[in-house]
Write an enzyme that holds these catalytic residues in place. Structure first.
Site, PDB file in Angstrom:
ATOM      1  N   HIS A  60       0.725  -1.195  -0.019  1.00  0.00           N
ATOM      2  CA  HIS A  60       0.001  -0.050   0.011  1.00  0.00           C
ATOM      3  C   HIS A  60       0.862   1.281  -0.106  1.00  0.00           C
ATOM      4  CE1 HIS A  60      -3.311  -2.667   1.241  1.00  0.00           C
ATOM      5  NE2 HIS A  60      -3.974  -1.737   0.786  1.00  0.00           N
ATOM      6  N   LYS A  96      -0.655   4.868   4.668  1.00  0.00           N
ATOM      7  CA  LYS A  96      -1.342   3.797   5.415  1.00  0.00           C
ATOM      8  C   LYS A  96      -0.983   3.691   6.747  1.00  0.00           C
ATOM      9  CE  LYS A  96      -3.944  -0.533   5.081  1.00  0.00           C
ATOM     10  NZ  LYS A  96      -5.134  -0.098   5.259  1.00  0.00           N
TER      11      LYS A  96
HETATM   12  P1  NAD Z   1      -7.442   9.265   5.328  1.00  0.00           P
HETATM   13  O1  NAD Z   1      -6.571   9.545   6.481  1.00  0.00           O
HETATM   14  O2  NAD Z   1      -7.150  10.019   4.144  1.00  0.00           O
HETATM   15  O3  NAD Z   1      -8.772   9.819   5.614  1.00  0.00           O
HETATM   16  C1  NAD Z   1      -9.694   9.790   6.908  1.00  0.00           C
HETATM   17  C2  NAD Z   1     -10.199  10.972   7.204  1.00  0.00           C
HETATM   18  O4  NAD Z   1     -11.134  10.753   8.414  1.00  0.00           O
HETATM   19  C3  NAD Z   1      -9.379  12.068   7.515  1.00  0.00           C
HETATM   20  O5  NAD Z   1      -9.350  13.166   6.505  1.00  0.00           O
HETATM   21  C4  NAD Z   1      -9.837  12.435   8.736  1.00  0.00           C
HETATM   22  O6  NAD Z   1      -9.704  13.985   9.040  1.00  0.00           O
HETATM   23  C5  NAD Z   1     -11.231  12.257   8.919  1.00  0.00           C
HETATM   24  N1  NAD Z   1     -11.865  11.981   9.977  1.00  0.00           N
HETATM   25  C6  NAD Z   1     -11.240  11.573  11.367  1.00  0.00           C
HETATM   26  N2  NAD Z   1     -12.342  11.724  12.426  1.00  0.00           N
HETATM   27  C7  NAD Z   1     -13.320  12.312  11.716  1.00  0.00           C
HETATM   28  C8  NAD Z   1     -14.770  12.311  12.481  1.00  0.00           C
HETATM   29  N3  NAD Z   1     -14.891  12.132  13.505  1.00  0.00           N
HETATM   30  N4  NAD Z   1     -15.756  12.838  11.617  1.00  0.00           N
HETATM   31  C9  NAD Z   1     -15.522  13.155  10.250  1.00  0.00           C
HETATM   32  N5  NAD Z   1     -13.918  12.736   9.760  1.00  0.00           N
HETATM   33  C10 NAD Z   1     -13.018  12.448  10.410  1.00  0.00           C
HETATM   34  O7  NAD Z   1      -7.415   7.823   5.039  1.00  0.00           O
HETATM   35  P2  NAD Z   1      -7.995   7.162   3.863  1.00  0.00           P
HETATM   36  O8  NAD Z   1      -6.972   6.727   3.035  1.00  0.00           O
HETATM   37  O9  NAD Z   1      -9.385   7.815   3.093  1.00  0.00           O
HETATM   38  O10 NAD Z   1      -8.773   5.778   4.725  1.00  0.00           O
HETATM   39  C11 NAD Z   1      -9.772   5.875   5.558  1.00  0.00           C
HETATM   40  C12 NAD Z   1      -9.793   4.281   6.156  1.00  0.00           C
HETATM   41  O11 NAD Z   1     -10.562   3.624   5.226  1.00  0.00           O
HETATM   42  C13 NAD Z   1      -8.706   3.717   6.644  1.00  0.00           C
HETATM   43  O12 NAD Z   1      -8.851   2.974   7.683  1.00  0.00           O
HETATM   44  C14 NAD Z   1      -8.159   2.770   5.450  1.00  0.00           C
HETATM   45  O13 NAD Z   1      -7.641   1.856   5.898  1.00  0.00           O
HETATM   46  C15 NAD Z   1      -9.813   2.392   4.983  1.00  0.00           C
HETATM   47  N6  NAD Z   1      -9.887   1.989   3.831  1.00  0.00           N
HETATM   48  C16 NAD Z   1     -10.804   1.054   3.408  1.00  0.00           C
HETATM   49  C17 NAD Z   1     -11.166   0.638   2.084  1.00  0.00           C
HETATM   50  C18 NAD Z   1     -11.964  -0.258   1.980  1.00  0.00           C
HETATM   51  O14 NAD Z   1     -12.555  -0.799   0.719  1.00  0.00           O
HETATM   52  N7  NAD Z   1     -12.641  -1.071   2.991  1.00  0.00           N
HETATM   53  C19 NAD Z   1     -10.451   1.146   0.913  1.00  0.00           C
HETATM   54  C20 NAD Z   1      -9.466   2.300   1.298  1.00  0.00           C
HETATM   55  C21 NAD Z   1      -9.341   2.609   2.543  1.00  0.00           C
END
Ligand code: NAD
Length: 267
Positions: free
Chosen positions: A155, A159
Site C-alpha cells: 500500500h 497507510k
Molecule cells: P485518510 O486519513 O486520508 O482519511 C480519513 C479522514 O477521516 C481524515 O481526513 C480525517 O480527518 C477524517 N476524520 C477523522 N475523524 C473524523 C470524524 N470524527 N468525522 C469526520 N471525519 C473524520 O484515510 P483514507 O486513506 O481515506 O482511509 C480511511 C480508512 O479507510 C482507513 O482505515 C483505510 O484503511 C480504510 N480503507 C478501506 C478501504 C475499503 O475498501 N474498506 C479502502 C481504502 C481505505
C-alpha cells in the site's frame, strides 16, 4: 433515491466517495462531514473532491441534514468509529463502514450496534477482492494441507495500519478453511535466525511505498509448484463505488452485520 452522508469527506477515500455518489444517479449526497475544526468546513463538497460544484457545504457533523440521510458511509479512523456508530444508533441510520485497523473493543462496539441498526463492514469494497476471498478458500481447501501459505500486501506510504484489513480478511478466510486459528498461526515478518518454516504458519509480508493503491497476493507454495492469487487495485474509485452499492443495498434491511460478500451475493 438514496440519501447518503459521508464521514471523513476530506480523506483520500472521502473525496472519491463524493465523486462516486455524484456518478450514481440513484444517490443523493446530502451530507459530507469532516473533523471539528477542519480547514475544509464550509467548502463545496464537489470542489473538495475536484469535481463540479455540488451545492453541498462540508460540515463538522452529519447533524444539519440528519432527516435526509438514509445511510452513512464511514471511511475515517478507528479512534472515532465508536462515536460514529453511537450517532447512527441514536438516529437509527444504516451505516457502511470501510475503516480498517479496528481493535477488539471497537469490533465489539460494531457487533453491539448491529443488534439495533443494519451495518455493512468490509475491509475491502472492490468486487475483485471479494471474489478473491472465495478463490483463496478454494485453493486452501485443495492445497492447504501441503502448501506453505503466505500473504503479501503493498500500500501507499500514508497507510497507518499493517497488515492491511484486506490481508487479514484473506488470512482469516484461509485459516477458517484449513481449520487453523489465525491468532495462533500468523507470522508477521521474519528477521534473524528464524529456523526452518513451520508448516502450519501463515506468513504476512507488508510493503509501504509511494502511491500504491492496494495489492494483495495469496501464495500457496509446495515443492515443485506454486499458486499465486493476486488482486491489484489501480483506483480508489473501485472501493468508493463498492461502498455506494453497499449503501443502496443496505437501506431497508433488518438490523444486523453484513459483509460485501452478502451485498454481491458471493456467499
Ligand atoms: P485518510 O486519513 O486520508 O482519511 C480519513 C479522514 O477521516 C481524515 O481526513 C480525517 O480527518 C477524517 N476524520 C477523522 N475523524 C473524523 C470524524 N470524527 N468525522 C469526520 N471525519 C473524520 O484515510 P483514507 O486513506 O481515506 O482511509 C480511511 C480508512 O479507510 C482507513 O482505515 C483505510 O484503511 C480504510 N480503507 C478501506 C478501504 C475499503 O475498501 N474498506 C479502502 C481504502 C481505505
Amino acid at each position: 433515491m438514496t440519501g447518503i452522508g459521508i464521514l471523513g469527506a476530506n480523506g483520500r477515500m472521502g473525496r472519491v466517495l463524493i465523486e462516486a455518489a455524484h456518478l450514481d444517479s440513484d444517490i443523493n449526497l446530502v451530507a459530507a462531514a469532516v473533523r471539528e475544526g477542519s480547514q475544509w468546513i464550509g467548502m463545496d463538497a464537489g470542489e473538495l473532491a475536484g469535481i463540479s460544484k455540488q451545492n453541498l457545504k462540508i460540515t463538522a457533523s452529519l447533524e444539519p441534514n440528519t432527516t435526509q440521510i438514509d445511510a452513512v458511509i464511514d471511511f475515517t479512523l478507528p479512534d472515532v468509529i465508536e462515536q460514529n456508530l453511537a450517532w447512527c444508533v441514536a438516529n437509527k441510520k444504516a451505516i457502511v463502514i470501510g475503516t480498517t485497523g479496528l481493535n477488539d473493543k471497537q469490533k465489539e462496539s460494531l457487533e453491539r450496534a448491529a443488534t439495533s441498526i443494519p451495518i455493512v463492514f468490509a475491509a475491502n469494497y472492490s468486487v475483485g477482492v471479494n471474489l478473491m476471498l472465495n478463490l483463496v478458500r478454494q485453493a486452501a481447501k485443495t492445497m492447504g494441507d501441503t502448501a506453505d501459505i503466505e500473504i503479501l500486501e503493498a500500500h501507499h506510504r500514508f497507510k497507518k495500519d499493517a497488515p492491511s484489513g484486506t490481508a487479514m480478511a484473506i488470512g482469516e478466510a484461509i485459516a477458517d478453511e484449513v481449520g487453523r486459528d489465525l491468532n495462533q498461526c500468523a507470522v508477521y515478518g521474519r528477521e534473524g535466525d528464524t529456523g526452518e518454516r513451520k508448516h502450519e504458519t501463515i506468513g504476512f509480508a507488508t510493503v509501504r511505498a509511494g502511491d500504491v493503491v492496494g495489492e494483495h497476493t495469496a501464495l500457496f507454495a509446495d515443492i515443485g509448484e506454486r499458486l499465486e492469487i493476486t488482486h491489484k487495485a489501480s483506483s480508489r474509485l473501485t472501493f468508493a463505488k463498492g461502498a455506494v452499492t453497499a449503501a443502496k443495498w443496505l437501506v431497508g434491511k433488518p438490523a444486523g452485520l453484513y459483509s460485501m460478500q452478502d451485498v454481491l451475493e458471493l456467499n
